[in-house]
Design a protein around this motif. Structure first.
Motif, mmCIF file in Angstrom:
data_model
loop_
_atom_site.group_PDB
_atom_site.id
_atom_site.type_symbol
_atom_site.label_atom_id
_atom_site.label_comp_id
_atom_site.label_asym_id
_atom_site.label_seq_id
_atom_site.Cartn_x
_atom_site.Cartn_y
_atom_site.Cartn_z
ATOM 1 N N PRO A 239 -2.422 52.956 -77.562
ATOM 2 C CA PRO A 239 -2.728 54.021 -76.546
ATOM 3 C C PRO A 239 -1.486 54.504 -75.577
ATOM 4 O O PRO A 239 -1.486 55.526 -75.123
ATOM 5 N N ALA A 240 -0.834 53.497 -75.557
ATOM 6 C CA ALA A 240 0.678 53.690 -74.312
ATOM 7 C C ALA A 240 1.334 54.777 -75.206
ATOM 8 O O ALA A 240 1.811 55.580 -74.367
ATOM 9 N N LEU A 241 1.756 54.688 -76.233
ATOM 10 C CA LEU A 241 2.497 55.652 -77.126
ATOM 11 C C LEU A 241 1.882 57.190 -77.078
ATOM 12 O O LEU A 241 2.306 57.993 -76.803
ATOM 13 N N ALA A 242 0.394 57.211 -77.227
ATOM 14 C CA ALA A 242 -0.151 58.430 -76.978
ATOM 15 C C ALA A 242 -0.203 58.983 -75.700
ATOM 16 O O ALA A 242 -0.084 60.248 -75.675
ATOM 17 N N GLU A 243 -0.202 58.020 -74.691
ATOM 18 C CA GLU A 243 -0.079 58.707 -73.413
ATOM 19 C C GLU A 243 1.307 59.383 -73.261
ATOM 20 O O GLU A 243 1.316 60.375 -72.432
ATOM 21 N N LEU A 244 2.104 58.695 -73.514
ATOM 22 C CA LEU A 244 3.672 59.233 -73.468
ATOM 23 C C LEU A 244 3.845 60.536 -74.206
ATOM 24 O O LEU A 244 4.765 61.296 -73.998
ATOM 25 N N GLU A 245 3.111 60.833 -75.385
ATOM 26 C CA GLU A 245 3.084 62.188 -75.843
ATOM 27 C C GLU A 245 2.481 63.412 -75.267
ATOM 28 O O GLU A 245 2.813 64.525 -75.392
ATOM 29 N N LYS A 246 1.730 63.018 -74.146
ATOM 30 C CA LYS A 246 1.159 64.084 -73.371
ATOM 31 C C LYS A 246 2.253 65.050 -72.567
ATOM 32 O O LYS A 246 3.245 64.281 -72.189
ATOM 33 N N GLU A 247 1.752 66.031 -72.045
ATOM 34 C CA GLU A 247 2.721 66.957 -71.497
ATOM 35 C C GLU A 247 3.251 66.194 -70.012
ATOM 36 O O GLU A 247 4.126 66.488 -69.475
ATOM 37 N N ASN A 248 1.940 65.686 -69.331
ATOM 38 C CA ASN A 248 2.320 65.015 -68.119
ATOM 39 C C ASN A 248 1.762 63.613 -68.257
ATOM 40 O O ASN A 248 0.462 63.410 -67.670
ATOM 41 N N PRO A 249 2.469 62.704 -68.735
ATOM 42 C CA PRO A 249 1.896 61.251 -69.024
ATOM 43 C C PRO A 249 1.630 60.508 -67.565
ATOM 44 O O PRO A 249 2.488 60.710 -66.765
ATOM 45 N N ASP A 250 0.588 59.636 -67.768
ATOM 46 C CA ASP A 250 0.326 58.845 -66.300
ATOM 47 C C ASP A 250 0.985 57.617 -66.738
ATOM 48 O O ASP A 250 0.627 56.634 -67.505
ATOM 49 N N PRO A 251 2.213 57.507 -65.910
ATOM 50 C CA PRO A 251 2.750 55.978 -66.070
ATOM 51 C C PRO A 251 2.079 54.574 -65.938
ATOM 52 O O PRO A 251 2.535 53.784 -66.632
ATOM 53 N N SER A 252 1.015 54.831 -65.026
ATOM 54 C CA SER A 252 0.133 53.578 -65.130
ATOM 55 C C SER A 252 -0.629 53.251 -66.314
ATOM 56 O O SER A 252 -1.112 52.172 -66.527
ATOM 57 N N LYS A 253 -0.540 54.198 -67.279
ATOM 58 C CA LYS A 253 -1.172 53.960 -68.615
ATOM 59 C C LYS A 253 -0.273 53.642 -69.526
ATOM 60 O O LYS A 253 -0.427 53.226 -70.945
ATOM 61 N N SER A 254 1.217 53.556 -69.177
ATOM 62 C CA SER A 254 2.095 53.085 -70.275
ATOM 63 C C SER A 254 3.255 52.163 -69.961
ATOM 64 O O SER A 254 3.465 51.097 -70.681
ATOM 65 N N ILE A 255 3.543 52.028 -68.618
ATOM 66 C CA ILE A 255 4.615 50.971 -68.007
ATOM 67 C C ILE A 255 3.975 49.773 -68.391
ATOM 68 O O ILE A 255 4.612 48.830 -68.916
ATOM 69 N N LEU A 256 2.774 49.284 -67.877
ATOM 70 C CA LEU A 256 2.163 47.779 -67.967
ATOM 71 C C LEU A 256 1.952 47.590 -69.492
ATOM 72 O O LEU A 256 2.636 46.543 -70.187
ATOM 73 N N PRO A 257 1.408 48.497 -70.417
ATOM 74 C CA PRO A 257 1.301 48.077 -71.803
ATOM 75 C C PRO A 257 2.487 47.989 -72.598
ATOM 76 O O PRO A 257 2.607 46.998 -73.405
ATOM 77 N N LEU A 258 3.579 48.790 -72.235
ATOM 78 C CA LEU A 258 4.978 48.879 -73.051
ATOM 79 C C LEU A 258 5.510 47.451 -72.518
ATOM 80 O O LEU A 258 6.196 46.657 -73.598
ATOM 81 N N ALA A 259 5.288 46.973 -71.462
ATOM 82 C CA ALA A 259 5.860 45.548 -70.797
ATOM 83 C C ALA A 259 5.251 44.519 -71.776
ATOM 84 O O ALA A 259 5.798 43.270 -71.991
ATOM 85 N N VAL A 260 3.710 44.464 -71.864
ATOM 86 C CA VAL A 260 2.872 43.562 -72.527
ATOM 87 C C VAL A 260 3.591 43.793 -74.145
ATOM 88 O O VAL A 260 3.818 42.546 -74.595
ATOM 89 N N ALA A 261 3.749 44.607 -74.623
ATOM 90 C CA ALA A 261 4.405 44.605 -76.103
ATOM 91 C C ALA A 261 5.660 43.875 -76.106
ATOM 92 O O ALA A 261 5.988 43.112 -77.227
ATOM 93 N N SER A 262 6.419 44.224 -75.186
ATOM 94 C CA SER A 262 7.884 43.437 -75.164
ATOM 95 C C SER A 262 7.873 42.105 -74.965
ATOM 96 O O SER A 262 8.643 41.249 -75.434
ATOM 97 N N ILE A 263 6.835 41.595 -74.488
ATOM 98 C CA ILE A 263 6.668 40.217 -74.410
ATOM 99 C C ILE A 263 5.806 39.461 -75.401
ATOM 100 O O ILE A 263 6.108 38.276 -76.012
ATOM 101 N N TRP A 264 4.785 39.969 -75.699
ATOM 102 C CA TRP A 264 3.658 39.249 -76.557
ATOM 103 C C TRP A 264 3.678 40.036 -78.037
ATOM 104 O O TRP A 264 3.076 39.448 -79.041
ATOM 105 N N GLY A 265 4.285 41.127 -78.223
ATOM 106 C CA GLY A 265 4.047 41.751 -79.582
ATOM 107 C C GLY A 265 5.139 41.072 -80.463
ATOM 108 O O GLY A 265 6.191 40.447 -80.040
ATOM 109 N N LYS A 266 4.790 41.148 -81.674
ATOM 110 C CA LYS A 266 5.483 40.345 -82.836
ATOM 111 C C LYS A 266 6.808 41.147 -83.070
ATOM 112 O O LYS A 266 6.922 42.435 -83.290
ATOM 113 N N GLY A 267 7.588 40.385 -83.033
ATOM 114 C CA GLY A 267 9.138 41.081 -83.375
ATOM 115 C C GLY A 267 10.012 41.713 -82.267
ATOM 116 O O GLY A 267 11.213 42.098 -82.137
#
Length: 299
Positions: A239-267
């Motif tokens: 969902p975060a990557l999909a949000e970033l594809e929008k013309e005017n992405p909402d940072p509140s829908k991408s920043i925290l999710p991407l941070a979550v991925a960087s901490i708990w995502g595999k690899g």
């Protein structure tokens, strides 16, 4: 390089800056705060405050005269100001630059590719270029998420709802460090300039799993907590990557999710395998100390 005596601190009034300032002063460094015009925060009498324009290399160069090292804790929205800081530091003959990292390993290829890491990666490249020319040296300090701050902010556990998201099952260890220990790590890096020159250092207070933190929370509160299994790739990252594809992405829908991925995502490499705790003289927390830290937040 000799141990620096004079240290400039950029971002002293944020979430992390005060903890680093406290440890620098305890260690006997002479600290100069780079403060924006209009800053009304009060600092200890031993601290020198120099007003700067973070958009002016000349202003920053003047403020950095006589400094041996600079520590930046500028927030996500101000990371680009570090390019001016680097240029000014080189002009002022500052020897060591510690940029605003203090989180997941942004040298990991998967973490580096996340949009939330772009600013830090760009600063790394600028520092590498300057260091290659012998104009400055640098140290990146990777700490994982800030445990006490994240607990207080409800970013790991939801104390009100007695719930926790168990990313990819919640059984993967992740490196995490407290605010005070980050400050101690900064001090140790500055006191070990040759051992920490031009590289990343990796520190942690602990490497718990989310299921372990859930169990500790249940012990402290005497209640059963709800654990919701969440897929990092499908439920968080997609969902975060999909949000970033929008013309005017909402940072509140991408920043925290991407941070979550960087901490708990595999690899993504947030369970550090080669620690520098021993070089820096940092001890890890015992389980009892982790429990006490969590109890202060949850009760």
């Amino acid at each position: 390089m000799s141990i620096p005596a004079n240290v400039a601190l950029a971002g002293a009034t944020g979430n992390l800056g005060p903890a680093i300032l406290e440890q620098l002063l305890k260690a006997g460094f002479h600290v100069t705060i780079l403060a924006r015009q209009g800053n009304t925060r009060e600092f200890p009498d031993s601290v020198e405050v120099r007003t700067v324009d973070y958009d002016s290399v000349d202003s920053l160069t003047t403020a950095l005269q006589g400094q041996d090292a600079i520590v930046s804790t500028l927030g996500l929205g101000a990371l680009a100001k570090q390019f001016y800081l680097i240029e000014a530091a080189v002009k002022a003959n500052v020897k060591r630059f510690i940029p605003s990292e203090f989180g997941p390993d942004t040298t990991n290829s998967k973490t580096a590719a996340l949009a939330v890491s772009a600013g830090k990666v760009a600063v790394q490249k600028a520092l590498v270029t300057e260091a290659a020319g012998g104009r400055i040296s640098y140290t990146y300090i990777f700490t994982g998420p800030l445990l006490d701050w994240c607990l207080a902010a409800g970013l790991i556990l939801n104390a009100d709802e007695k719930s926790i998201a168990l990313y990819d099952g919640g059984d993967s260890p992740f490196s995490t460090t407290t605010l005070a220990s980050v400050g101690k790590a900064v001090v140790s890096v500055l006191k070990n300039p040759d051992e920490t020159k031009n590289r990343g250092v990796y520190v942690q207070d602990a490497a718990p799993t989310l299921t372990q933190l859930k169990a500790i929370a249940e012990k402290i509160t005497g209640t059963v907590w709800k654990g919701t299994e969440v897929s990092v790739e499908n439920d968080v990252l997609a969902p975060a990557l999909a949000e970033l594809e929008k013309e005017n992405p909402d940072p509140s829908k991408s920043i925290l999710p991407l941070a979550v991925a960087s901490i708990w995502g595999k690899g993504y490499g947030c369970h550090f395998q080669d620690l520098d705790n021993e070089i820096l003289g940092l001890k890890e927390l015992t389980e009892a100390e982790i429990e006490a830290l969590m109890a202060a937040t949850l009760k």
